[in-house]
Design a protein around this motif. Structure first.
Motif, mmCIF file in Angstrom:
data_model
loop_
_atom_site.group_PDB
_atom_site.id
_atom_site.type_symbol
_atom_site.label_atom_id
_atom_site.label_comp_id
_atom_site.label_asym_id
_atom_site.label_seq_id
_atom_site.Cartn_x
_atom_site.Cartn_y
_atom_site.Cartn_z
ATOM 1 N N VAL A 186 2.759 6.056 -7.286
ATOM 2 C CA VAL A 186 1.762 6.806 -8.062
ATOM 3 C C VAL A 186 2.048 8.306 -7.962
ATOM 4 O O VAL A 186 2.043 9.033 -8.957
ATOM 5 N N GLU A 187 2.366 8.762 -6.751
ATOM 6 C CA GLU A 187 2.653 10.182 -6.561
ATOM 7 C C GLU A 187 3.929 10.595 -7.297
ATOM 8 O O GLU A 187 3.995 11.674 -7.880
ATOM 9 N N LYS A 237 0.837 -1.206 0.000
ATOM 10 C CA LYS A 237 0.000 0.000 0.000
ATOM 11 C C LYS A 237 0.874 1.260 0.000
ATOM 12 O O LYS A 237 0.675 2.180 -0.782
ATOM 13 N N VAL A 238 1.842 1.284 0.904
ATOM 14 C CA VAL A 238 2.733 2.445 1.016
ATOM 15 C C VAL A 238 3.552 2.616 -0.264
ATOM 16 O O VAL A 238 3.659 3.713 -0.822
ATOM 17 N N PHE A 281 1.405 3.899 -3.167
ATOM 18 C CA PHE A 281 1.044 5.309 -2.984
ATOM 19 C C PHE A 281 2.219 6.205 -3.408
ATOM 20 O O PHE A 281 2.065 7.140 -4.197
ATOM 21 N N LEU A 294 -2.512 10.501 4.250
ATOM 22 C CA LEU A 294 -2.887 10.613 2.839
ATOM 23 C C LEU A 294 -3.330 9.286 2.219
ATOM 24 O O LEU A 294 -4.023 9.255 1.215
ATOM 25 N N LEU A 295 -2.932 8.193 2.842
ATOM 26 C CA LEU A 295 -3.245 6.874 2.264
ATOM 27 C C LEU A 295 -4.739 6.547 2.307
ATOM 28 O O LEU A 295 -5.390 6.799 3.296
ATOM 29 N N ILE A 343 2.240 10.518 5.066
ATOM 30 C CA ILE A 343 1.805 9.348 4.286
ATOM 31 C C ILE A 343 0.571 8.691 4.909
ATOM 32 O O ILE A 343 -0.399 8.408 4.237
ATOM 33 N N GLU A 345 4.229 -3.348 -6.937
ATOM 34 C CA GLU A 345 3.205 -4.081 -6.191
ATOM 35 C C GLU A 345 3.634 -5.540 -5.967
ATOM 36 O O GLU A 345 3.590 -6.046 -4.838
#
Ligand SMILES: [Fe+2]
Length: 178
Positions: free
Chosen positions: A37-38, A30-31, A34, A177-178, A174, A52
């Motif tokens: 993508v950013e 997940k981290v 994120f 924002l997640l 983070i 992933e």
């Protein structure tokens, strides 16, 4: 060749990973996703599928290595490469210690998975400092082990600075924002 998420999850269950290591890996993914993508929104070219898969599979052989005492970054990497997942194997090999010389303006998948792993303590997102305090308490039994962890910590702060200079957000945001 990169395994899709469903394939990773079935590999994780086939390897009999401990429940807590599965939860940890899901949170690392997940981290890492994120951040990736950013970063891509800001011009980086991170392979999201690779990030992933490598995040989900980074501790694939850790459960058995708790008994054998083998280096799970190496055995995991070897087994993934044998399955034909060459790039995933390369990223997994470097999830504890980065061998690749970092490019100052470009973030690679190895750095992201390595960093995300350091931000997730068990299945909780924490600052680097907290994660390293825990690692030192658990593994820093000798001066050599402590020196190793200090070196690792220094290296990972460099990666954090690089990533968050590009993102222009606070590393500790983070979680929010997640
Ligand atoms: Fe690991």
């Amino acid at each position: 060749m990169i395994p899709r998420r469903e394939e990773c999850l079935s590999l994780m269950s086939r390897y009999g990973m401990l429940e807590n290591i599965v939860s940890h890996s899901l949170e690392v993914a997940k981290v890492a996703l994120f951040i990736s993508v950013e970063l891509n929104k800001r011009g980086q070219t991170i392979d999201l599928g690779l990030v992933e898969a490598a995040s989900l599979l980074h501790d694939l052989t850790k459960t058995e290595c708790l008994k054998t005492k083998d280096d799970h970054a190496q055995t995991g990497s070897q087994q993934l490469k044998r399955m034909g997942y060459e790039r995933v194997g390369e990223v997994v090999a470097q999830h504890i210690w980065l061998e690749k010389e970092g490019d100052p303006s470009c973030v690679c998948e190895e750095e992201i998975v390595n960093y995300a792993d350091k931000r997730v303590m068990h299945d909780r997102i924490v600052p680097l400092e907290e994660r390293f305090n825990d690692l030192k308490a658990r593994y820093g039994r000798s001066q050599k082990a402590m020196d190793y962890l200090e070196r690792l910590q220094k290296e990972i702060y460099g990666i954090e600075n690089k990533i968050f200079f590009i993102l222009q957000i606070d590393p500790n945001d983070i979680q929010r924002l997640l």
